[in-house]
Write a protein that holds these residues in place. Structure first.
Motif: not given
Length: 76
Positions: A1-10, A33-42, A52-58
């Motif tokens: 299972m490939n899991i990515k969480i897009y988020g921010a520490d705050w 995602i902070t200062d990560n243009d590629e992640a923000i675009a995704f 919207i965070i968290p967004t999970l890609d499973i």
């Protein structure tokens, strides 16, 4: 299972999602995602222009801010 969480520490929901997966021993990649243009675009692409965070890609399936109850259903 490939899991990515897009988020921010705050973000409390992001911290909760990470803690939930860690408590279950589930491996994931955490993408800040902070200062990560590629992640923000995704995020904007998969969430109709919203960051919207968290967004999970499973394994290519997107789960937008599922909350603990949603995570329980996903990982039962």
């Amino acid at each position: 299972m490939n899991i990515k969480i897009y988020g921010a520490d705050w973000c409390p929901d992001c911290i909760n999602a990470k803690n939930f997966l860690n408590s279950k021993g589930i491996e994931f990649e955490y993408i800040i995602i902070t200062d990560n243009d590629e992640a923000i675009a995704f995020l904007e692409k998969v969430n109709n222009g919203k960051r919207i965070i968290p967004t999970l890609d499973i394994d290519g399936i997107i789960h937008t801010n599922p909350g603990i109850n949603g995570l329980i259903k996903i990982f039962k």
